[in-house]
Design a protein around this motif. Structure first.
Motif, mmCIF file in Angstrom:
data_model
loop_
_atom_site.group_PDB
_atom_site.id
_atom_site.type_symbol
_atom_site.label_atom_id
_atom_site.label_comp_id
_atom_site.label_asym_id
_atom_site.label_seq_id
_atom_site.Cartn_x
_atom_site.Cartn_y
_atom_site.Cartn_z
ATOM 1 N N GLY A 1 0.744 -1.398 -0.035
ATOM 2 C CA GLY A 1 0.185 0.033 0.041
ATOM 3 C C GLY A 1 0.885 1.149 0.061
ATOM 4 O O GLY A 1 1.970 1.233 -0.087
ATOM 5 N N TYR A 2 0.238 2.406 0.566
ATOM 6 C CA TYR A 2 0.851 3.729 0.415
ATOM 7 C C TYR A 2 -0.037 4.616 1.363
ATOM 8 O O TYR A 2 -0.891 4.352 1.558
ATOM 9 N N TYR A 3 0.853 5.743 1.755
ATOM 10 C CA TYR A 3 0.036 6.776 2.499
ATOM 11 C C TYR A 3 0.945 8.002 2.246
ATOM 12 O O TYR A 3 1.879 8.123 1.621
ATOM 13 N N THR A 4 0.097 9.046 2.739
ATOM 14 C CA THR A 4 0.470 10.453 2.535
ATOM 15 C C THR A 4 1.021 11.057 3.784
ATOM 16 O O THR A 4 0.275 10.930 4.906
ATOM 17 N N GLY A 5 2.185 11.490 3.886
ATOM 18 C CA GLY A 5 2.921 12.394 4.870
ATOM 19 C C GLY A 5 1.923 13.305 5.563
ATOM 20 O O GLY A 5 1.216 14.183 4.694
ATOM 21 N N GLN A 6 1.832 13.410 6.718
ATOM 22 C CA GLN A 6 1.244 14.648 7.495
ATOM 23 C C GLN A 6 2.122 15.485 8.142
ATOM 24 O O GLN A 6 3.180 15.363 8.493
ATOM 25 N N ALA A 7 1.573 16.686 8.578
ATOM 26 C CA ALA A 7 2.334 17.954 9.228
ATOM 27 C C ALA A 7 2.518 17.355 10.654
ATOM 28 O O ALA A 7 2.178 16.587 11.265
ATOM 29 N N SER A 8 3.776 17.937 10.944
ATOM 30 C CA SER A 8 4.119 17.752 12.657
ATOM 31 C C SER A 8 3.036 18.018 13.426
ATOM 32 O O SER A 8 2.240 18.791 13.274
ATOM 33 N N GLY A 9 2.863 16.970 14.290
ATOM 34 C CA GLY A 9 1.958 17.338 15.466
ATOM 35 C C GLY A 9 0.751 16.336 15.231
ATOM 36 O O GLY A 9 -0.191 16.338 16.212
ATOM 37 N N SER A 10 0.686 15.720 14.136
ATOM 38 C CA SER A 10 -0.391 14.795 13.785
ATOM 39 C C SER A 10 -0.009 13.512 13.708
ATOM 40 O O SER A 10 1.508 13.155 14.024
ATOM 41 N N TYR A 11 -0.710 12.303 13.352
ATOM 42 C CA TYR A 11 -0.110 10.995 13.070
ATOM 43 C C TYR A 11 -0.767 10.618 11.688
ATOM 44 O O TYR A 11 -1.779 10.912 11.152
ATOM 45 N N VAL A 12 0.000 9.571 11.238
ATOM 46 C CA VAL A 12 -0.507 8.885 9.999
ATOM 47 C C VAL A 12 -0.738 7.316 10.478
ATOM 48 O O VAL A 12 0.180 6.797 11.158
ATOM 49 N N ALA A 13 -1.921 6.950 10.257
ATOM 50 C CA ALA A 13 -2.216 5.635 10.832
ATOM 51 C C ALA A 13 -2.948 5.061 9.628
ATOM 52 O O ALA A 13 -3.761 5.393 8.861
ATOM 53 N N ASP A 14 -2.345 3.666 9.262
ATOM 54 C CA ASP A 14 -2.464 2.996 7.990
ATOM 55 C C ASP A 14 -3.348 1.636 8.442
ATOM 56 O O ASP A 14 -2.466 0.843 9.090
ATOM 57 N N THR A 15 -4.535 1.317 8.022
ATOM 58 C CA THR A 15 -5.093 0.172 8.522
ATOM 59 C C THR A 15 -4.541 -1.159 7.510
ATOM 60 O O THR A 15 -4.323 -0.992 6.391
ATOM 61 N N LEU A 16 -4.006 -2.297 8.412
ATOM 62 C CA LEU A 16 -3.579 -3.453 7.733
ATOM 63 C C LEU A 16 -4.464 -4.600 7.806
ATOM 64 O O LEU A 16 -4.454 -5.443 7.041
ATOM 65 N N GLY A 17 -5.155 -4.715 8.961
ATOM 66 C CA GLY A 17 -5.868 -5.982 9.406
ATOM 67 C C GLY A 17 -5.017 -6.956 10.016
ATOM 68 O O GLY A 17 -5.513 -8.295 10.136
#
Length: 328
Positions: A228-244
């Protein structure tokens, strides 16, 4: 459906048990800087004496008798010439078993030109393909590693289709994405790999009957693996990607900016609630290191989470795109 394993230890000689038949073993020493801290790829199809190094464009070399693949649930390691996996250092083994829908390996001889169709047994469309020329004439030094990923191209900032887009495993470069720039002439299918050289490399995946190649094919399986892939986020937040599933292994690479091929695993801090996961890179000989200060990436029961305040640009930058491959 046990098809992946990993193990760690020191001074590994003798029988190493994985609990699965080893078709591909990726060896990576992680506490020894230097030329013997190489990511070494050994697979059953090329033969147990054959080595490829993903920091290098070099063809395969041989280390006879140092690894035996003749066991059903692991391998046997004997002394190797330059201390890649039998010296007194800490090491990691990442191990894949060929299984329909999950992972396959193919090898082929090149042709003189045009699209070359290579059959495979993954039985689904491959979502990530890693290729390498492993042999050619003695006067040719070698060629780079190429990586196809289903989310390269327009998903991740590229200008063309995923099969017209490519990354180099031995390189930190951003993806190359334009018509004719990939390693396929059309999209791969559940039975066929339509290899065709990119316009800038006449020997990338075919082009001469003396050239020999290997490809590692990966796909997503519910509860087992995800591409998969994800998009980076600004500092102070989180990137969470569901895998199962709870990941034991995650490989991450920036698609539209430079960055290392970082690998995180459960035995080096990638745990549920853990805050000290460290990375090793598949494109250099560096020792393991934290991606930044602390708490850059965590495993969850069905996901991974990146703390944007601590993560380096190798795994997060606001608005940038990152591909990954994760396994339970």
């Amino acid at each position: 459906f046990k098809v992946y394993a990993q193990t760690t230890g020191t001074a590994a000689e003798g029988n190493v048990d994985y609990g699965i038949t080893a078709d591909l073993v990726l060896f990576k020493k992680y506490n020894s800087n230097g030329n013997n801290n190489l990511p070494i790829w050994v697979d059953r199809l090329r033969g147990e004496d054959s080595r490829l190094d993903s920091t290098s464009t070099s063809k395969q070399y041989f280390d006879n008798g140092s690894v035996n693949f003749d066991r059903q649930d692991g391998i046997t390691i004997n002394n190797d010439n330059i201390g890649l996996y039998s010296a007194s250092f800490s090491y990691r083994h990442y191990v894949w078993k060929r299984a329909a829908g999950f992972f396959d390996i193919v090898t082929w001889d090149g042709t003189s030109g045009g699209t070359q169709n290579v059959a495979h047994n993954l039985q689904v469309e491959p979502e990530m393909v890693i290729t390498k020329m492993y042999d050619y004439s003695s006067s040719y030094g070698g060629d780079q590693w190429y990586v196809y990923h289903k989310n390269l191209g327009t998903d991740t900032g590229g200008s063309s289709d995923n099969y017209n887009s490519v990354l180099g495993l031995n390189k930190t470069d951003a993806q190359t994405s334009s018509s004719g720039a990939g390693i396929f002439g059309s999209a791969p299918t559940a039975s066929n790999l339509p290899f065709d050289n990119p316009s800038y490399d006449s020997l990338a995946v075919t082009g001469n009957t003396s050239a020999k190649y290997v490809a590692y094919l990966f796909a997503s399986v519910d509860g087992v693996s995800k591409v998969g892939y994800y998009t980076g986020q600004a500092s102070g937040s989180y990137v969470a990607d569901t895998l199962g599933f709870t990941p034991k292994f995650i490989m991450i690479k920036a698609a539209d900016r430079t960055g290392d091929w970082n690998v995180f695993d459960v035995e080096r801090g990638l745990t549920v609630g853990g805050t000290n996961a460290v990375a090793v890179a598949l494109n250099n000989t560096n020792n393991e290191s934290q991606t930044n200060e602390t708490d850059a990436i965590r495993a969850g029961t069905n996901k991974f989470t990146i703390n944007t305040g601590s993560a380096s640009t190798d795994i997060n930058e606001n608005g940038k795109k990152y591909i990954y491959y994760a396994v339970a």
